[in-house]
Design an enzyme around this catalytic site. Sequence first.
Site, PDB file in Angstrom:
ATOM      1  N   HIS B  70       0.844  -1.201   0.000  1.00 28.18           N
ATOM      2  CA  HIS B  70       0.000   0.000   0.000  1.00 28.18           C
ATOM      3  C   HIS B  70       0.880   1.253   0.000  1.00 28.18           C
ATOM      4  CE1 HIS B  70      -2.950   3.027   1.119  1.00 28.18           C
ATOM      5  NE2 HIS B  70      -2.257   3.287   2.201  1.00 28.18           N
ATOM      6  N   ASP B  99       7.094  21.509 -26.551  1.00 23.27           N
ATOM      7  CA  ASP B  99       7.078  20.162 -25.963  1.00 23.27           C
ATOM      8  C   ASP B  99       8.114  20.141 -24.852  1.00 23.27           C
ATOM      9  OD1 ASP B  99       7.080  17.281 -25.529  1.00 23.27           O
ATOM     10  OD2 ASP B  99       6.104  17.136 -27.478  1.00 23.27           O
ATOM     11  N   HIS B 247      13.051  12.080   3.661  1.00 22.18           N
ATOM     12  CA  HIS B 247      12.441  13.346   4.025  1.00 22.18           C
ATOM     13  C   HIS B 247      12.277  14.284   2.847  1.00 22.18           C
ATOM     14  CE1 HIS B 247      10.198  15.647   6.704  1.00 22.18           C
ATOM     15  NE2 HIS B 247      10.706  16.689   6.120  1.00 22.18           N
ATOM     16  N   GLU B 249      11.852  13.334   0.019  1.00 25.23           N
ATOM     17  CA  GLU B 249      10.789  12.664  -0.732  1.00 25.23           C
ATOM     18  C   GLU B 249       9.398  13.198  -0.367  1.00 25.23           C
ATOM     19  OE1 GLU B 249      10.472  10.562  -3.170  1.00 25.23           O
ATOM     20  OE2 GLU B 249       8.378   9.949  -2.912  1.00 25.23           O
ATOM     21  N   SER B 262      -1.581  26.873  -5.685  1.00 20.31           N
ATOM     22  CA  SER B 262      -1.249  28.261  -5.974  1.00 20.31           C
ATOM     23  C   SER B 262      -1.772  28.712  -7.340  1.00 20.31           C
ATOM     24  CB  SER B 262       0.270  28.477  -5.943  1.00 20.31           C
ATOM     25  OG  SER B 262       0.776  28.057  -4.704  1.00 20.31           O
ATOM     26  N   THR B 322       6.394  27.052   5.697  1.00 21.22           N
ATOM     27  CA  THR B 322       5.106  26.408   5.417  1.00 21.22           C
ATOM     28  C   THR B 322       3.973  27.323   5.856  1.00 21.22           C
ATOM     29  OG1 THR B 322       6.226  24.342   5.910  1.00 21.22           O
ATOM     30  CG2 THR B 322       3.859  24.234   5.625  1.00 21.22           C
TER      31      THR B 322
END
Lengths: 370, 526
Positions: B70, B99, B247, B249, B262, B322
């Site tokens: 999973h 492209d 991390h 990741e 955004s 953040t």
Amino acid sequence: MGRNFSAAALVLFAPLVGAENQINMSPGVTEIGVSIFELHMLIMWICVAIGVLVFGAMFYSIYAHRKSKGHQASQFHESTKVEVAWTVVPFLILIAMAFPATSTLLDVYDNDDSELDILITGYQWKWKYEYLDASGETVSFFSNLATSQEEIYNTREKGENYLLEVDEPLVIPTHTKVRFLITANDVIHSWWVPEIAVKRDAIPGFINEAWTRVPQEGIYRGQCTELCGAYHGFMPVEVHAVSRDEFDRWMAAKRGVAAAQNALAMQTLSVDELMDQGQRVYAAACLACHGAGGEGGVGKAIAGSPIVLGDIATHMAVVANGVPGSAMQAFGAQLSAVEMAAVLTYQRNAFGNNTGDVVQPGDVTGTKNG
Amino acid sequence: MGDHHHGPAKGISRWLFTTNHKDIGTMYLWFSFAMFLLGGFFAMVIRAELFQPGMQLIEPGFFNQMTTLHGLIMVFGAIMPSFVGLANWLIPMMIGAPDMALPRMNNWSFWILPPAFLMLASTLFMEGGAPAFGWTFYAPLSTTYAAPSVTFFIFAIHILGVSSIMGSINIIATVMNMRAPGMTYMKMPLFVWTWLITAFLLVAVMPVLAGAVTMMLMDIHFGTSFFSAAGGGDPVLFQHIFWFFGHPEVYIIILPAFGVVSQIIPAFSRKPLFGYASMVYATASIAFLSFIVWAHHMYTVGMPVAGELFFMYATMLIAVPTGVKVFNWITTMWRGALSFETPMLFCIGFLVLFTLGGFTGLMLSIAPADFQYHDTYFVVAHFHYVMVAGAVFSMTAAIYYWLPKWCGRMYNESMGKTHFWISFIGFNITFFPQHFVGLAGMPRRIPDYALQFADFNMMSSIGAFIYGASQLLFLFNVIATIVAGKRVSEEKVWDGAEGLEWTVATPAPYHTFEEPPAVPRPAGTI
């Protein structure tokens, strides 16, 4: 006394505890547990406050600034002042959080001046506890899940401490700084008891330290918290905190049992004694993989096994040294000579393996590795 | 010269040999959706077993295979490729390029994915079963104690790492070289910015993951002892290497999601994004910080206290950039002219739930408190708030938002809104109670649990079935739109949408921007 009392209290209040769904961290019974809990609540409330402000602004905007109400969009898209403010203010809040966090962390790491050292070793899937003693009289034992397979597979009603009960709990004295030295024999495990606020990974080949000082007698339960294989969910921790006196009595009794075991190892035991003890050892050490009727599972079947029916020395070698590359562990270091003799005798005579062979503790001493 | 218009090839060869960014984007999106359903099916198996205490449906060993697959499939098969698909479709159209810069490599980076996941899924049928050591595959459970299928798992990880690296190089090359004249870096849409930064993260950390699995391979087959103390190695070394990849990741997953949000919030607020420049700087800061916080996943391994303090402080710092992003999005909505079409609903859902996940992240960053949270359902709740309500909600918003541009047909709005509300409610019923059981002491990755966790687990399972079912409604809506949706032909499908992709015809022609477009708009009005 205290132990009986807390056991009685547990029985009395269990239905209440079971009925209510705990939704928050428990402060537990230790000073560190309480300061971790306070830290947790402090940060949670800070987050709640920030959340109320931020989401309040958002929902106000969703309510008031709708196109469907005819609200006209203004076109502002920058404000250095505001942007500096909401960078600096959170930074200051974080600094304020860092102070209590740092001091609690330093307490967690203060492993000095312990009064009792216990070596905890994680095995797939049980814990071994060794009380380290300068005199060399180390008491050690394994602690296995006590919940029956019938409860797990829903053929019997589940007990109150389902999956959180062991055959032999760790016993520690109250008001004593106990240091845990934590390691593992195979894969990484993690020893956690929430109520005494100790969680530390058990890493094969390395020893970690943790400590607690439990002020209150009682039974504290926990579980392995690092995925350690198929039965990771089935290796609980049960700690009994008892008064110093009771601890000393318990320790003396444990030493007596160990001495008796050593004495037994010198004797020749009857088949009944061996079968009786063998059944208990089988239930604790073999049953999870080899099945209650020796029918196999994760491990091969014991009933009719060519190894069990064959040469005793080979059988003993497999049990003592395990089978590399498989889930079969080396039990040589885990079982005493008496237990080894008993379980071999049991396997060779139970489940229709009526070999009639009897293995005596004396036969084991030579072969047992460790 | 530019009149050399040709449509797609016919039949299967169109898809096998295509070098067209739109075709490849489409394949990535469908592939990731298939993986999303497969990973979701595994999640349903997990929740079905956890519906009640006791073992009912599957065995503990198989349960571990389910949690492992999973996680792996959702992270590497569903979320990451979906954003690569989105990047393929949108980056050339957003920067005015015809492209991607490296179209043949683009084809290859997609087509090696399906065999890799086929191989990973096939481990389920191998002797000893599929990998059962969690998506974090800690040694030695994943080396000495793993089933033989681990070797196939390692090979699969290598292939998808190669795919990710090729995809990232392509994105970097495209963004750096193929922007239309006048499209300066600080005029790029935020989605392009977040992907550019993500691509650098990928190029930096995928080789680290490859190193980790190669060391595993050596330990398993060639007698080395990188992760075994008995041979002079260290099992904790594995965790350091893994999380040095792991991390960044998580930011690889979430940064493109930030980019999507955004784009969409300004469109339905009919107001430019607030603080464009600070958004770019915040994204870059998060990316930088993501490299120096990895050990906060390992507070309980017994690091020295100085190490714990460093990683705690560095992790807490991530809250600052953040927070800036969240404040900017809300200020973008402030005094706008808001409307609530499905993409906007998913973005608001993202905003609320991702922020909740951010709060629990801040709580988890506090090392002493983490001693109680670590490896409990509190962590499971936390990362599903940021991965599902964060990445997956924003991806869903993106599909609803750009689908009319891609296929020239409008999705069914009331079905979309129904999908949102069922998802939102189902998600919260699933994961909110997991905070409670985690704090109350339930470890993660267990197939059976103590009785006091029973009520919340049942609730969680019911929520999961609701959330899972709502994704089938999504699938139906998307197919119905493509086949029979109401036709739209205006270039700007949404009245508030801004950006070059809304200046081409609807549906977007097979080739766009063969002539570079003019880029007139000033910075900050994306």
